[in-house]
Write a protein that holds these residues in place. Structure first.
Motif, PDB file in Angstrom:
ATOM      1  N   LEU A  41      34.028  52.909  33.727  1.00 40.50           N
ATOM      2  CA  LEU A  41      34.316  51.546  33.283  1.00 40.50           C
ATOM      3  C   LEU A  41      33.591  50.524  34.152  1.00 40.50           C
ATOM      4  O   LEU A  41      33.090  49.504  33.647  1.00 40.50           O
ATOM      5  N   ARG A  42      33.479  50.773  35.446  1.00 42.87           N
ATOM      6  CA  ARG A  42      32.840  49.803  36.338  1.00 42.87           C
ATOM      7  C   ARG A  42      31.351  49.639  36.050  1.00 42.87           C
ATOM      8  O   ARG A  42      30.729  48.657  36.476  1.00 42.87           O
ATOM      9  N   ASP A  43      30.748  50.608  35.355  1.00 40.06           N
ATOM     10  CA  ASP A  43      29.317  50.534  35.065  1.00 40.06           C
ATOM     11  C   ASP A  43      29.019  49.734  33.801  1.00 40.06           C
ATOM     12  O   ASP A  43      27.836  49.492  33.490  1.00 40.06           O
ATOM     13  N   ARG A  44      30.042  49.322  33.084  1.00 46.36           N
ATOM     14  CA  ARG A  44      29.828  48.586  31.831  1.00 46.36           C
ATOM     15  C   ARG A  44      29.651  47.094  32.109  1.00 46.36           C
ATOM     16  O   ARG A  44      30.478  46.477  32.807  1.00 46.36           O
ATOM     17  N   PRO A  45      28.592  46.486  31.609  1.00 49.72           N
ATOM     18  CA  PRO A  45      28.370  45.059  31.856  1.00 49.72           C
ATOM     19  C   PRO A  45      29.551  44.180  31.451  1.00 49.72           C
ATOM     20  O   PRO A  45      29.855  43.192  32.136  1.00 49.72           O
ATOM     21  N   ALA A  46      30.223  44.523  30.365  1.00 54.83           N
ATOM     22  CA  ALA A  46      31.363  43.711  29.925  1.00 54.83           C
ATOM     23  C   ALA A  46      32.472  43.711  30.977  1.00 54.83           C
ATOM     24  O   ALA A  46      33.081  42.675  31.258  1.00 54.83           O
ATOM     25  N   ALA A  47      32.726  44.871  31.584  1.00 57.62           N
ATOM     26  CA  ALA A  47      33.747  44.959  32.623  1.00 57.62           C
ATOM     27  C   ALA A  47      33.331  44.182  33.867  1.00 57.62           C
ATOM     28  O   ALA A  47      34.165  43.540  34.520  1.00 57.62           O
ATOM     29  N   GLN A  48      32.046  44.245  34.174  1.00 56.57           N
ATOM     30  CA  GLN A  48      31.538  43.508  35.329  1.00 56.57           C
ATOM     31  C   GLN A  48      31.700  42.000  35.120  1.00 56.57           C
ATOM     32  O   GLN A  48      32.089  41.273  36.042  1.00 56.57           O
ATOM     33  N   TYR A  49      31.415  41.552  33.895  1.00 57.76           N
ATOM     34  CA  TYR A  49      31.588  40.126  33.587  1.00 57.76           C
ATOM     35  C   TYR A  49      33.059  39.738  33.685  1.00 57.76           C
ATOM     36  O   TYR A  49      33.414  38.706  34.284  1.00 57.76           O
ATOM     37  N   ASP A  50      33.926  40.536  33.103  1.00 58.18           N
ATOM     38  CA  ASP A  50      35.348  40.191  33.052  1.00 58.18           C
ATOM     39  C   ASP A  50      35.970  40.111  34.444  1.00 58.18           C
ATOM     40  O   ASP A  50      36.738  39.186  34.735  1.00 58.18           O
ATOM     41  N   VAL A  51      35.645  41.052  35.319  1.00 57.42           N
ATOM     42  CA  VAL A  51      36.242  41.005  36.646  1.00 57.42           C
ATOM     43  C   VAL A  51      35.687  39.834  37.446  1.00 57.42           C
ATOM     44  O   VAL A  51      36.414  39.185  38.224  1.00 57.42           O
ATOM     45  N   ALA A  52      34.384  39.532  37.262  1.00 60.86           N
ATOM     46  CA  ALA A  52      33.805  38.372  37.959  1.00 60.86           C
ATOM     47  C   ALA A  52      34.413  37.072  37.445  1.00 60.86           C
ATOM     48  O   ALA A  52      34.731  36.159  38.229  1.00 60.86           O
ATOM     49  N   LYS A  53      34.591  36.976  36.135  1.00 61.32           N
ATOM     50  CA  LYS A  53      35.190  35.764  35.550  1.00 61.32           C
ATOM     51  C   LYS A  53      36.642  35.613  36.006  1.00 61.32           C
ATOM     52  O   LYS A  53      37.084  34.512  36.373  1.00 61.32           O
ATOM     53  N   ALA A  54      37.381  36.702  36.012  1.00 58.76           N
ATOM     54  CA  ALA A  54      38.777  36.647  36.441  1.00 58.76           C
ATOM     55  C   ALA A  54      38.878  36.193  37.896  1.00 58.76           C
ATOM     56  O   ALA A  54      39.712  35.341  38.250  1.00 58.76           O
ATOM     57  N   GLU A  55      38.019  36.755  38.746  1.00 58.69           N
ATOM     58  CA  GLU A  55      38.071  36.382  40.157  1.00 58.69           C
ATOM     59  C   GLU A  55      37.672  34.926  40.354  1.00 58.69           C
ATOM     60  O   GLU A  55      38.256  34.212  41.186  1.00 58.69           O
ATOM     61  N   ALA A  56      36.698  34.456  39.609  1.00 57.61           N
ATOM     62  CA  ALA A  56      36.289  33.051  39.712  1.00 57.61           C
ATOM     63  C   ALA A  56      37.425  32.122  39.294  1.00 57.61           C
ATOM     64  O   ALA A  56      37.655  31.077  39.928  1.00 57.61           O
ATOM     65  N   LEU A  57      38.134  32.486  38.232  1.00 55.98           N
ATOM     66  CA  LEU A  57      39.264  31.681  37.780  1.00 55.98           C
ATOM     67  C   LEU A  57      40.330  31.587  38.866  1.00 55.98           C
ATOM     68  O   LEU A  57      40.868  30.505  39.144  1.00 55.98           O
ATOM     69  N   VAL A  58      40.638  32.708  39.485  1.00 54.33           N
ATOM     70  CA  VAL A  58      41.698  32.732  40.494  1.00 54.33           C
ATOM     71  C   VAL A  58      41.251  32.025  41.773  1.00 54.33           C
ATOM     72  O   VAL A  58      41.995  31.198  42.333  1.00 54.33           O
ATOM     73  N   GLU A  59      40.042  32.326  42.246  1.00 52.49           N
ATOM     74  CA  GLU A  59      39.569  31.727  43.492  1.00 52.49           C
ATOM     75  C   GLU A  59      39.445  30.213  43.383  1.00 52.49           C
ATOM     76  O   GLU A  59      39.884  29.470  44.268  1.00 52.49           O
ATOM     77  N   SER A  60      38.856  29.733  42.305  1.00 50.62           N
ATOM     78  CA  SER A  60      38.618  28.291  42.178  1.00 50.62           C
ATOM     79  C   SER A  60      39.919  27.520  42.013  1.00 50.62           C
ATOM     80  O   SER A  60      40.117  26.458  42.620  1.00 50.62           O
ATOM     81  N   SER A  61      40.823  28.040  41.204  1.00 50.17           N
ATOM     82  CA  SER A  61      42.079  27.322  40.987  1.00 50.17           C
ATOM     83  C   SER A  61      42.985  27.385  42.214  1.00 50.17           C
ATOM     84  O   SER A  61      43.697  26.430  42.524  1.00 50.17           O
TER      85      SER A  61
END
Length: 389
Positions: free
Chosen positions: A269-289
């Motif tokens: 799962l970690r090798d899939r670009p969609a999963a890579q995008y989702d975890v990066a987006k989730a972390e950005a949402l949490v870190e920034s807020s």
């Protein structure tokens, strides 16, 4: 009061981390009991965590708001229900600033002191000589099972037969011993199941004047800095629970993605670009807020320490940050819940619990749409609709 040192703050965070194994061990029991199991509730009390915000003069640890929020975040990343109960139990200690100091010492004098209850004035208090006769039913009393005292909001009535009081502010809050309330079995829910946020009733209990107050709207009876925080802070703590839950979801997804091989694929799962995008987006949402929220709280606390008033624009900024943070947390969890595929459906997967819990958190009145609308009203030059802001 001397400020908590960075070393003392970090020691508190390490003490939270020391409970990770105990938190993990009680999750299933918490869901079954629909409240915190006794071992973890006792562990919070033994470490004086329910009095973390209280000044040392009242038996507390004298933590600053950011240290407390970091503790809320850390507990919530482990388990949403534990984080929520700590946020409520620790945050409720702020009511000590609105009651006489000798009463505050009675309420918070022992290590297991913990206050639960409901601020919404859904009960009635009949004015009598020396105090009030309190009756009614209240909902969402998070942590009431481990509490030693219970707060209840009431509308005031007077006379016989009683009629509503129409002058001044016709409501007050009351603190009664836990033994004086009847706890009802109403907390049959999906998310935050372990918080024990059930209903309770009080039946014609006498409460003396000195145990009545107006939280955040009445006069402060203790000049310790922590009691200068405005009512905005309560919602901040609950938004931090949501952000902590999202942090836990990120950690759970990363662990899953390292090992999971989705059906009909040869890659992880970690090798899939969609999963890579989702975890990066989730972390950005949490870190920034999170940064946005904590920065606003730091500005508010600086005003309080300087004995300056926390003006409406800054309160509105913190309100915006708390609701944005909670909504961003829910968005982050939803991204990861979907990205994990069918694994998220199973109770053994931490993402299942995170999804339930973070959406339950958003149901609290301080994190609902109306609170953010009030922040928008302030920006547009209007007064907020809420009675406290």
């Amino acid at each position: 009061m001397a400020a908590m040192t960075s070393g003392e703050s970090e020691a508190l965070l390490r003490s939270v981390e020391d409970l990770r194994g105990e938190v993990s061990a009680i999750r299933e029991d918490a869901d079954r009991l629909r409240r915190l199991p006794d071992p973890i509730a006792k562990a919070l009390a033994e470490r004086n965590f329910y009095r973390v915000l209280l000044p040392p003069a009242l038996g507390g640890l004298g933590a600053d708001p950011i240290t407390y929020l970091r503790m809320v975040e850390a507990f919530s990343a482990m388990d949403g229900s534990v984080g929520w109960n700590f946020a409520i139990g620790g945050g409720s200690a702020l009511l000590a600033g609105f009651i006489p100091p000798h009463v505050a010492r009675e309420l918070f004098g022992s290590l297991d002191s913990c206050t639960a209850g409901a601020a919404a004035p859904t009960g009635t208090a009949r004015i009598v000589e020396g105090g009030y006769r309190v009756s009614g039913r209240w909902a969402f009393a998070s942590g009431i099972h481990q509490s030693t005292a219970v707060m209840a909001g009431c509308m005031l009535v007077q006379g016989d037969p009683p009629v509503p009081v129409t002058s001044g502010i016709p409501m007050r809050h009351f603190v009664v011993p836990r033994a004086s309330v009847t706890v009802l079995d109403t907390w049959h829910v999906g998310g935050l199941r372990g918080t024990g946020s059930t209903d309770f009733t009080i039946d014609d209990v006498f409460v003396p004047d000195e145990r009545s107050f107006l939280m955040f709207m009445g006069p402060r009876l203790n000049d310790a800095e922590i009691f200068g925080l405005p009512s905005t802070f309560f919602g901040v703590a609950l938004a931090t629970v949501a952000l902590g839950i999202a942090r836990g979801a990120i950690e759970a997804f990363v662990e899953l993605a390292i090992d999971k091989r989705p059906m009909m694929t040869s890659s992880l799962l970690r090798d899939r670009p969609a999963a890579q995008y989702d975890v990066a987006k989730a972390e950005a949402l949490v870190e920034s807020s999170r940064d946005y929220l904590f920065e606003g709280v730091a500005q508010m606390w600086a005003k309080v320490v300087a004995r300056d008033s926390v003006e409406l624009p800054l309160r509105a900024r913190v309100r915006r940050a708390q609701n944005y943070g909670a909504e961003s947390a829910a968005e982050a969890v939803a991204l990861l819940y979907r990205a994990a595929g069918g694994s998220s459906l199973y109770e053994r997967c931490p993402l299942e619990r995170c999804f339930r819990d973070v959406n339950a958190a958003l149901g609290h009145i301080t994190l609902q749409r109306g609170t953010l609308e009030d922040a928008g009203r302030v920006r547009l030059g209007l007064k907020p609709n809420g009675p406290i802001f």
